[in-house]
Design a protein around this motif. Structure first.
Motif, PDB file in Angstrom:
ATOM      1  N   SER A  72      -9.283  -9.154   3.337  1.00 38.40           N
ATOM      2  CA  SER A  72      -8.770  -8.999   2.231  1.00 38.40           C
ATOM      3  C   SER A  72      -7.588 -10.002   2.068  1.00 38.40           C
ATOM      4  N   PRO A 125      -4.323  -3.282   5.832  1.00 34.70           N
ATOM      5  CA  PRO A 125      -5.331  -3.898   4.769  1.00 34.70           C
ATOM      6  C   PRO A 125      -6.411  -4.332   5.678  1.00 34.70           C
ATOM      7  N   ALA A 138     -11.804  -7.316  -1.113  1.00 33.32           N
ATOM      8  CA  ALA A 138     -10.959  -5.975  -0.661  1.00 33.32           C
ATOM      9  C   ALA A 138     -11.831  -4.985  -0.106  1.00 33.32           C
ATOM     10  N   SER A 139     -13.009  -5.174  -0.078  1.00 30.51           N
ATOM     11  CA  SER A 139     -14.087  -4.111   0.357  1.00 30.51           C
ATOM     12  C   SER A 139     -15.368  -4.740   0.806  1.00 30.51           C
ATOM     13  N   ASN A 175       0.781  -1.124   0.020  1.00 27.32           N
ATOM     14  CA  ASN A 175       0.121  -0.179  -0.022  1.00 27.32           C
ATOM     15  C   ASN A 175       0.764   1.205  -0.031  1.00 27.32           C
TER      16      ASN A 175
END
Length: 287
Positions: free
Chosen positions: A169, A165, A175-176, A159
Motif C-alpha cells: 500500500s 500498513p 491497499a488490499s 491509522n
C-alpha cells in the motif's frame, strides 16, 4: 507416458516433477549466487516459499486433506502475486522489495516488543527478545530503507489503531490483496481468473465452507459428514494440476528476473512437461 493411471496419480506425478525441478533450481541458485542485496533476497525467499507451499499441497493430496490443500494453494497464489507485483514495474521493483523487507522487520519488531511485556516470560527469553529488538531496530536504520521507512511510519500514524500498513500500500499502492489483484489484472489474459479463485479460497480460509463436507448418498437418506481424509481417487483434485501450472509460471518468472543464465534449461524443462503430459492434462490454470 502411460495414460491408464488414475487422474489423481497423474496430477500427483506432474506436481512432484515440477517441485523437484524448482527445488534443484533453488539450490543451484544458492550455491552460485550472492543474494545479500534486498531485491534478490526477497525474490529468492519468496521463490523458496512457493516450493514449500507446493510441497504442502502435494502432501495434503497424498493424505486426502482437502481444506489444508486449499489453504496451501491460497498461500501459493499470494506468494505468486507478491513476486508478480514486485517485478511488474522494473523502475519500482527495488523499492517494492525494500517495502516488503521493511514490513517484515517492522512486524518482527512489533511482535518482539509485545512478547517482552508478557509477565510469564522467563528472564532468558526476555534477554533474547531484547537482543532481537536491538538487532531489528539497528537493521531498520539502514540508510537504504530511509525513504520506505518514512512512508511506513507516516501511514501507520494515520491509522486510528496504529496498525502497520500493508507493504504493497506504500506510495499510493493497492491497499488490499484484492486491489493488488485488480492492479495485476490489467495485464492479465483473463482478468477475473485470479480474483474469482482468491474469493473462493478466502471464504474457505475463514471457515465458511465447513458444510461443504456434508453430503447425502441417496435422496431419502439423512445427510452425513464425509471422513476427514478423502479418498485420493475421488473427484477432488486438491489443486494439484493448478499448483503445477502456477509453480511453472513462478519458475519461469524467477529465472527471467534473477537467474537469466538458467533460462534455456528452464525452457527445456517446461516444454518437456507440456510434451510429456499435454495430452493427459489440460495444461492451463483449471480453477
Amino acid at each position: 507416458m502411460s495414460t491408464n493411471k488414475l487422474p489423481h496419480e497423474v496430477h500427483h506425478q506432474v506436481l512432484s516433477e515440477v517441485i523437484k525441478f524448482g527445488d534443484d533450481l533453488f539450490e543451484k541458485y544458492k550455491e552460485s549466487k550472492d543474494y545479500s542485496d534486498t531485491y534478490s533476497m526477497v525474490i529468492v525467499s519468496l521463490f523458496r516459499k512457493t516450493i514449500e507451499l507446493s510441497n504442502g499441497i502435494w502432501v495434503c493430496s497424498d493424505y486426502g486433506l482437502r481444506t489444508p490443500s486449499d489453504l496451501n494453494f491460497r498461500g501459493l497464489i499470494e506468494a505468486y502475486l507478491t513476486i508478480k507485483y514486485i517485478t511488474n514495474v522494473p523502475s519500482l521493483s527495488n523499492d517494492r522489495a525494500i517495502a516488503y523487507k521493511v514490513g517484515y522487520l517492522k512486524h518482527q519488531l512489533d511482535a518482539s516488543k509485545r512478547y517482552l511485556d508478557d509477565p510469564i516470560m522467563e528472564d532468558d527469553q526476555k534477554n533474547f527478545l531484547r537482543q532481537s529488538i536491538q538487532k531489528l531496530s539497528s537493521e531498520l536504520n539502514n540508510k537504504e530503507y530511509e525513504k520506505v521507512l518514512e512512508e511506513y511510519n507516516k501511514l501507520q500514524k494515520r491509522n486510528k489503531k496504529g496498525y502497520i500498513p500493508k507493504w504493497h500500500s506504500l506510495f499510493g499502492g493497492p491497499a488490499s490483496i484484492n486491489q493488488l489483484i485488480k492492479e495485476l489484472e490489467k495485464s492479465s489474459e483473463d482478468p477475473k481468473l485470479l480474483e474469482d479463485l482468491y474469493s473462493f479460497l478466502s471464504i474457505d480460509a475463514h471457515n465458511y465452507m465447513a458444510l461443504r463436507d456434508m453430503s447425502t448418498v441417496l435422496k431419502d437418506e439423512s445427510p452425513h459428514l464425509n471422513s476427514v481424509c478423502y479418498l485420493t481417487n475421488s473427484d477432488i483434485d486438491f489443486h494439484l494440476n493448478s499448483a503445477s501450472v502456477l509453480l511453472m509460471h513462478i519458475i519461469d518468472l524467477f529465472t527471467k528476473e534473477i537467474y537469466p543464465e538458467y533460462t534455456n534449461e528452464c525452457a527445456k524443462f517446461l516444454n518437456s512437461v507440456f510434451l510429456k503430459y499435454g495430452r493427459v492434462l489440460e495444461m492451463k490454470l483449471l480453477f
